[in-house]
Design a protein around this motif. Structure first.
Motif, PDB file in Angstrom:
ATOM      1  N   GLY A 139     -27.990 -32.952 -17.488  1.00 51.25           N
ATOM      2  CA  GLY A 139     -26.744 -31.944 -17.338  1.00 51.25           C
ATOM      3  C   GLY A 139     -27.265 -30.658 -17.860  1.00 51.25           C
ATOM      4  O   GLY A 139     -26.995 -29.634 -17.032  1.00 51.25           O
ATOM      5  N   LEU A 140     -28.182 -30.388 -18.797  1.00 48.45           N
ATOM      6  CA  LEU A 140     -28.566 -29.235 -19.295  1.00 48.45           C
ATOM      7  C   LEU A 140     -29.603 -28.696 -18.286  1.00 48.45           C
ATOM      8  O   LEU A 140     -29.647 -27.362 -18.002  1.00 48.45           O
ATOM      9  CB  LEU A 140     -29.220 -29.482 -20.677  1.00 48.45           C
ATOM     10  N   PHE A 141     -30.284 -29.597 -17.881  1.00 45.95           N
ATOM     11  CA  PHE A 141     -31.327 -28.909 -16.763  1.00 45.95           C
ATOM     12  C   PHE A 141     -30.636 -28.561 -15.651  1.00 45.95           C
ATOM     13  O   PHE A 141     -31.146 -27.237 -15.036  1.00 45.95           O
ATOM     14  CB  PHE A 141     -32.219 -29.836 -16.661  1.00 45.95           C
ATOM     15  N   VAL A 142     -29.663 -29.035 -15.146  1.00 44.97           N
ATOM     16  CA  VAL A 142     -28.898 -28.517 -13.904  1.00 44.97           C
ATOM     17  C   VAL A 142     -28.158 -27.381 -14.180  1.00 44.97           C
ATOM     18  O   VAL A 142     -28.276 -26.406 -13.260  1.00 44.97           O
ATOM     19  CB  VAL A 142     -28.179 -29.793 -13.541  1.00 44.97           C
ATOM     20  N   ALA A 143     -27.823 -27.385 -15.263  1.00 41.68           N
ATOM     21  CA  ALA A 143     -26.930 -26.020 -15.776  1.00 41.68           C
ATOM     22  C   ALA A 143     -27.926 -24.852 -15.754  1.00 41.68           C
ATOM     23  O   ALA A 143     -27.688 -23.942 -15.199  1.00 41.68           O
ATOM     24  CB  ALA A 143     -26.168 -26.191 -16.991  1.00 41.68           C
ATOM     25  N   SER A 144     -28.969 -25.286 -16.381  1.00 45.46           N
ATOM     26  CA  SER A 144     -30.045 -23.797 -16.480  1.00 45.46           C
ATOM     27  C   SER A 144     -30.807 -23.674 -14.938  1.00 45.46           C
ATOM     28  O   SER A 144     -30.973 -22.318 -14.712  1.00 45.46           O
ATOM     29  CB  SER A 144     -31.157 -24.274 -17.282  1.00 45.46           C
ATOM     30  N   LEU A 145     -30.720 -24.590 -14.195  1.00 49.72           N
ATOM     31  CA  LEU A 145     -31.248 -24.336 -12.894  1.00 49.72           C
ATOM     32  C   LEU A 145     -30.196 -23.375 -12.077  1.00 49.72           C
ATOM     33  O   LEU A 145     -30.647 -22.591 -11.523  1.00 49.72           O
ATOM     34  CB  LEU A 145     -31.394 -25.695 -12.069  1.00 49.72           C
ATOM     35  N   VAL A 146     -28.860 -23.793 -12.201  1.00 49.48           N
ATOM     36  CA  VAL A 146     -27.924 -22.976 -11.514  1.00 49.48           C
ATOM     37  C   VAL A 146     -27.578 -21.713 -12.216  1.00 49.48           C
ATOM     38  O   VAL A 146     -27.688 -20.731 -11.359  1.00 49.48           O
ATOM     39  CB  VAL A 146     -26.481 -23.723 -11.625  1.00 49.48           C
ATOM     40  N   ALA A 147     -27.992 -21.518 -13.470  1.00 49.85           N
ATOM     41  CA  ALA A 147     -28.058 -20.347 -14.015  1.00 49.85           C
ATOM     42  C   ALA A 147     -29.246 -19.360 -13.709  1.00 49.85           C
ATOM     43  O   ALA A 147     -29.085 -18.184 -13.332  1.00 49.85           O
ATOM     44  CB  ALA A 147     -28.040 -20.363 -15.474  1.00 49.85           C
ATOM     45  N   MET A 148     -30.239 -20.019 -13.612  1.00 49.28           N
ATOM     46  CA  MET A 148     -31.523 -19.214 -12.934  1.00 49.28           C
ATOM     47  C   MET A 148     -31.225 -18.684 -11.537  1.00 49.28           C
ATOM     48  O   MET A 148     -31.737 -17.602 -11.038  1.00 49.28           O
ATOM     49  CB  MET A 148     -32.720 -19.747 -13.002  1.00 49.28           C
ATOM     50  N   THR A 149     -30.841 -19.916 -10.612  1.00 48.47           N
ATOM     51  CA  THR A 149     -30.597 -19.211  -9.429  1.00 48.47           C
ATOM     52  C   THR A 149     -29.577 -18.134  -9.095  1.00 48.47           C
ATOM     53  O   THR A 149     -29.943 -17.206  -8.353  1.00 48.47           O
ATOM     54  CB  THR A 149     -29.754 -20.373  -8.401  1.00 48.47           C
ATOM     55  N   ALA A 150     -28.531 -18.176  -9.757  1.00 48.11           N
ATOM     56  CA  ALA A 150     -27.479 -17.103 -10.068  1.00 48.11           C
ATOM     57  C   ALA A 150     -28.093 -15.657 -10.432  1.00 48.11           C
ATOM     58  O   ALA A 150     -27.734 -14.765  -9.763  1.00 48.11           O
ATOM     59  CB  ALA A 150     -26.230 -17.606 -10.767  1.00 48.11           C
ATOM     60  N   LEU A 151     -28.711 -15.910 -11.455  1.00 48.67           N
ATOM     61  CA  LEU A 151     -29.411 -14.624 -11.818  1.00 48.67           C
ATOM     62  C   LEU A 151     -30.603 -14.055 -10.881  1.00 48.67           C
ATOM     63  O   LEU A 151     -30.564 -13.007 -10.594  1.00 48.67           O
ATOM     64  CB  LEU A 151     -30.620 -15.042 -12.932  1.00 48.67           C
ATOM     65  N   LEU A 152     -31.243 -15.023 -10.024  1.00 49.38           N
ATOM     66  CA  LEU A 152     -32.260 -14.645  -9.217  1.00 49.38           C
ATOM     67  C   LEU A 152     -31.365 -13.893  -7.836  1.00 49.38           C
ATOM     68  O   LEU A 152     -31.536 -12.697  -7.366  1.00 49.38           O
ATOM     69  CB  LEU A 152     -32.949 -15.666  -8.609  1.00 49.38           C
ATOM     70  N   ALA A 153     -30.137 -14.371  -7.507  1.00 47.09           N
ATOM     71  CA  ALA A 153     -29.475 -13.933  -6.567  1.00 47.09           C
ATOM     72  C   ALA A 153     -28.830 -12.660  -6.959  1.00 47.09           C
ATOM     73  O   ALA A 153     -28.844 -11.612  -6.216  1.00 47.09           O
ATOM     74  CB  ALA A 153     -28.492 -15.009  -6.213  1.00 47.09           C
ATOM     75  N   GLY A 154     -28.078 -12.578  -8.053  1.00 53.19           N
ATOM     76  CA  GLY A 154     -27.905 -11.451  -8.436  1.00 53.19           C
ATOM     77  C   GLY A 154     -28.670 -10.012  -8.593  1.00 53.19           C
ATOM     78  O   GLY A 154     -28.289  -8.891  -8.148  1.00 53.19           O
ATOM     79  N   LEU A 155     -29.843 -10.259  -9.179  1.00 51.14           N
ATOM     80  CA  LEU A 155     -30.732  -9.307  -9.350  1.00 51.14           C
ATOM     81  C   LEU A 155     -31.289  -9.135  -7.797  1.00 51.14           C
ATOM     82  O   LEU A 155     -31.592  -7.735  -7.424  1.00 51.14           O
ATOM     83  CB  LEU A 155     -32.059  -9.966 -10.048  1.00 51.14           C
ATOM     84  N   SER A 156     -31.549  -9.960  -6.854  1.00 56.13           N
ATOM     85  CA  SER A 156     -32.057  -9.546  -5.607  1.00 56.13           C
ATOM     86  C   SER A 156     -30.908  -8.746  -4.895  1.00 56.13           C
ATOM     87  O   SER A 156     -31.317  -7.870  -4.218  1.00 56.13           O
ATOM     88  CB  SER A 156     -32.489 -10.709  -4.760  1.00 56.13           C
ATOM     89  N   SER A 157     -29.362  -9.391  -5.000  1.00 57.27           N
ATOM     90  CA  SER A 157     -28.549  -8.221  -4.371  1.00 57.27           C
ATOM     91  C   SER A 157     -28.529  -6.849  -5.089  1.00 57.27           C
ATOM     92  O   SER A 157     -28.225  -5.793  -4.331  1.00 57.27           O
ATOM     93  CB  SER A 157     -27.454  -9.037  -4.324  1.00 57.27           C
ATOM     94  N   LEU A 158     -28.576  -6.761  -6.196  1.00 59.25           N
ATOM     95  CA  LEU A 158     -28.598  -5.393  -6.826  1.00 59.25           C
ATOM     96  C   LEU A 158     -29.890  -4.602  -6.324  1.00 59.25           C
ATOM     97  O   LEU A 158     -29.722  -3.293  -6.359  1.00 59.25           O
ATOM     98  CB  LEU A 158     -28.701  -5.543  -8.498  1.00 59.25           C
ATOM     99  N   LEU A 159     -30.986  -5.036  -6.428  1.00 60.68           N
ATOM    100  CA  LEU A 159     -32.134  -4.315  -6.037  1.00 60.68           C
ATOM    101  C   LEU A 159     -32.451  -4.110  -4.645  1.00 60.68           C
ATOM    102  O   LEU A 159     -32.879  -3.067  -4.166  1.00 60.68           O
ATOM    103  CB  LEU A 159     -33.438  -4.829  -6.553  1.00 60.68           C
ATOM    104  N   LEU A 160     -31.812  -4.875  -3.460  1.00 63.37           N
ATOM    105  CA  LEU A 160     -32.214  -4.569  -2.226  1.00 63.37           C
ATOM    106  C   LEU A 160     -31.053  -3.524  -1.710  1.00 63.37           C
ATOM    107  O   LEU A 160     -31.362  -3.212  -0.438  1.00 63.37           O
ATOM    108  CB  LEU A 160     -32.276  -5.877  -1.502  1.00 63.37           C
ATOM    109  N   TRP A 161     -29.737  -3.335  -2.081  1.00 59.21           N
ATOM    110  CA  TRP A 161     -28.737  -2.730  -1.145  1.00 59.21           C
ATOM    111  C   TRP A 161     -29.174  -1.149  -1.267  1.00 59.21           C
ATOM    112  O   TRP A 161     -29.161  -0.612  -2.271  1.00 59.21           O
ATOM    113  CB  TRP A 161     -27.341  -2.962  -1.891  1.00 59.21           C
ATOM    114  N   GLN A 162     -29.279  -0.603  -0.157  1.00 60.43           N
ATOM    115  CA  GLN A 162     -29.803   0.727  -0.031  1.00 60.43           C
ATOM    116  C   GLN A 162     -28.508   1.672   0.042  1.00 60.43           C
ATOM    117  O   GLN A 162     -27.645   1.182   0.414  1.00 60.43           O
ATOM    118  CB  GLN A 162     -30.643   1.409   0.994  1.00 60.43           C
TER     119      GLN A 162
END
Length: 116
Positions: free
Chosen positions: A5-28
């Motif tokens: 459960g801890l592994f799955v939670a950290s996997l979801v958190a890392m995916t959300a962080l990756l999606a958030g950072l990519s959306s912040l960096l890519l919008w012109q």
């Protein structure tokens, strides 16, 4: 909370962080988008989604490789504790699991080359 459960939670958190950072960096800004179109480049929307696709290809394949290495690595260490002569076979299996991440990077490079 269990280890899985801890592994799955950290996997979801890392995916959300990756999606958030990519959306912040890519919008012109609209001014940069108009300048890119005037310069004869690709449509900024196409470039934006190409960058998102490249980031997701690398990120998801790296997460998959991490999960595979964790599963294969623990089994390999357990097997090596009982039979040390299995080291060569174990390291090959861990290397095959790492190959998943390399395939994701190759796909990202191919996507980025098409955009450039």
């Amino acid at each position: 909370m269990t280890r899985k459960g801890l592994f799955v939670a950290s996997l979801v958190a890392m995916t959300a962080l990756l999606a958030g950072l990519s959306s912040l960096l890519l919008w012109q800004s609209p001014a940069q988008a108009a300048e890119a179109l005037a310069g004869g480049g690709l449509d900024p929307v196409v470039m934006r989604w190409g960058f998102v696709a490249a980031a997701l290809a690398t990120g998801i394949s790296s997460l998959g490789a991490a999960y595979a290495v964790a599963a294969v690595g623990t089994a390999a260490v357990g097997a090596l504790a009982e039979k040390p002569e299995l080291f060569g076979r174990a390291i090959i299996l861990v290397g095959l699991a790492e190959g998943i991440a390399i395939y994701g990077v190759i796909v990202s490079v191919l996507i980025l080359n098409r955009l450039g």
